[in-house]
Design a protein around this motif. Sequence first.
Motif, PDB file in Angstrom:
ATOM      1  N   THR A   1       0.830  -1.201   0.000  1.00  0.00           N
ATOM      2  CA  THR A   1       0.000   0.000   0.000  1.00  0.00           C
ATOM      3  C   THR A   1       0.859   1.242   0.000  1.00  0.00           C
ATOM      4  O   THR A   1       0.604   2.202  -0.729  1.00  0.00           O
TER       5      THR A   1
ATOM      6  N   PRO B   1      -2.263  -0.315  -5.512  1.00  0.00           N
ATOM      7  CA  PRO B   1      -3.079   0.683  -6.220  1.00  0.00           C
ATOM      8  C   PRO B   1      -2.741   0.788  -7.706  1.00  0.00           C
ATOM      9  O   PRO B   1      -3.634   0.909  -8.541  1.00  0.00           O
TER      10      PRO B   1
ATOM     11  N   PRO C   1     -13.712   3.515   0.087  1.00  0.00           N
ATOM     12  CA  PRO C   1     -12.614   4.146   0.834  1.00  0.00           C
ATOM     13  C   PRO C   1     -13.011   5.362   1.670  1.00  0.00           C
ATOM     14  O   PRO C   1     -12.225   5.822   2.493  1.00  0.00           O
TER      15      PRO C   1
ATOM     16  N   HIS D   1      -3.210   7.610  -7.172  1.00  0.00           N
ATOM     17  CA  HIS D   1      -2.054   6.907  -6.613  1.00  0.00           C
ATOM     18  C   HIS D   1      -1.616   7.551  -5.307  1.00  0.00           C
ATOM     19  O   HIS D   1      -1.291   6.854  -4.327  1.00  0.00           O
TER      20      HIS D   1
ATOM     21  N   TRP E   1      -3.561   9.420  -3.332  1.00  0.00           N
ATOM     22  CA  TRP E   1      -4.610   9.158  -2.338  1.00  0.00           C
ATOM     23  C   TRP E   1      -4.420   7.773  -1.735  1.00  0.00           C
ATOM     24  O   TRP E   1      -4.540   7.588  -0.529  1.00  0.00           O
ATOM     25  N   ALA E   2      -4.158   6.790  -2.615  1.00  0.00           N
ATOM     26  CA  ALA E   2      -4.043   5.410  -2.160  1.00  0.00           C
ATOM     27  C   ALA E   2      -2.879   5.230  -1.200  1.00  0.00           C
ATOM     28  O   ALA E   2      -2.966   4.460  -0.230  1.00  0.00           O
ATOM     29  N   GLN E   3      -1.770   5.920  -1.454  1.00  0.00           N
ATOM     30  CA  GLN E   3      -0.610   5.788  -0.575  1.00  0.00           C
ATOM     31  C   GLN E   3      -0.886   6.358   0.818  1.00  0.00           C
ATOM     32  O   GLN E   3      -0.230   5.965   1.778  1.00  0.00           O
TER      33      GLN E   3
ATOM     34  N   ALA F   1      -3.866   6.071   2.246  1.00  0.00           N
ATOM     35  CA  ALA F   1      -4.962   5.303   2.840  1.00  0.00           C
ATOM     36  C   ALA F   1      -4.468   4.511   4.042  1.00  0.00           C
ATOM     37  O   ALA F   1      -3.295   4.116   4.128  1.00  0.00           O
TER      38      ALA F   1
ATOM     39  N   ARG G   1      -5.161  -1.517   2.933  1.00  0.00           N
ATOM     40  CA  ARG G   1      -5.146  -1.967   1.533  1.00  0.00           C
ATOM     41  C   ARG G   1      -6.504  -1.801   0.884  1.00  0.00           C
ATOM     42  O   ARG G   1      -6.601  -1.414  -0.289  1.00  0.00           O
TER      43      ARG G   1
ATOM     44  N   ALA H   1      -7.029   1.735  -0.107  1.00  0.00           N
ATOM     45  CA  ALA H   1      -6.125   2.092  -1.193  1.00  0.00           C
ATOM     46  C   ALA H   1      -6.666   1.607  -2.533  1.00  0.00           C
ATOM     47  O   ALA H   1      -6.636   2.334  -3.533  1.00  0.00           O
TER      48      ALA H   1
ATOM     49  N   LEU I   1      -9.661   3.820  -3.557  1.00  0.00           N
ATOM     50  CA  LEU I   1      -9.254   5.124  -4.082  1.00  0.00           C
ATOM     51  C   LEU I   1      -8.658   4.999  -5.482  1.00  0.00           C
ATOM     52  O   LEU I   1      -8.854   5.878  -6.331  1.00  0.00           O
ATOM     53  N   ALA I   2      -7.924   3.924  -5.722  1.00  0.00           N
ATOM     54  CA  ALA I   2      -7.377   3.702  -7.061  1.00  0.00           C
ATOM     55  C   ALA I   2      -8.496   3.499  -8.076  1.00  0.00           C
ATOM     56  O   ALA I   2      -8.462   4.056  -9.184  1.00  0.00           O
TER      57      ALA I   2
END
Length: 220
Positions: free
Chosen positions: A8, A14, A61, A182, A184-186, A188, A191, A194, A197-198
Amino acid sequence: MAQTAQETRDGRAPALTQMLALAALILPGTAAGLLAEPRIGRWVQAVLVLVLALALVASWPLVGRGIRPAPDRAMFGLLTLICLVPALVVQGPGAFAVWLSTAAFLLALLAVFMFVRQMLRRDRRMVIRGISATAMGGVTAVAASGWIFLPELIRGLQSDPISILVVLVALLLLLGLMTAGHRWAQEAADRRGAIGLALMSILLAGAGVVLAALVLQTTI
């Protein structure tokens, strides 16, 4: 668990999610645009959008303090269905006008709904967070349905400056949303968030697809 958290943070999960979602939307949509009738192409894309929408609902998410995810999930699913129906029922160039009218109406309705919903809460702390989550879910639902017009976009492309410019702008929008998703996911917490968001960043790019198809239809 440690490996999952690392995936993640470094963006592997993601990024893979974004690539798979793009492949699921673009490859069949391109084939349908080149080989199938417009009605069939739209139905193919509608099924794919619904599958990814369900995946987003499953990995929703937009959670946290002050946010009630269950109503937002239900609202997202309902808006996605409503936006897809007009483009499936109305064929030909008129489908774009119907989709735009439906999208504008639903976004206006969403604005009223999210403010009324927050004002009816007894505990009005974190109101801005609740409104933001509802708005993000609603906008994603409306934008996601734009992917249904990908076959029309592919079919309308020609080797002229306007088509090239439209494609470049659409690709820049897609790249910007993927980069944002990407990041945003990092950030989160887990997992699941993430991946959600992806997926959300890819579904949001549907707005660029429908606008690009509309520009090609009206200028070429």
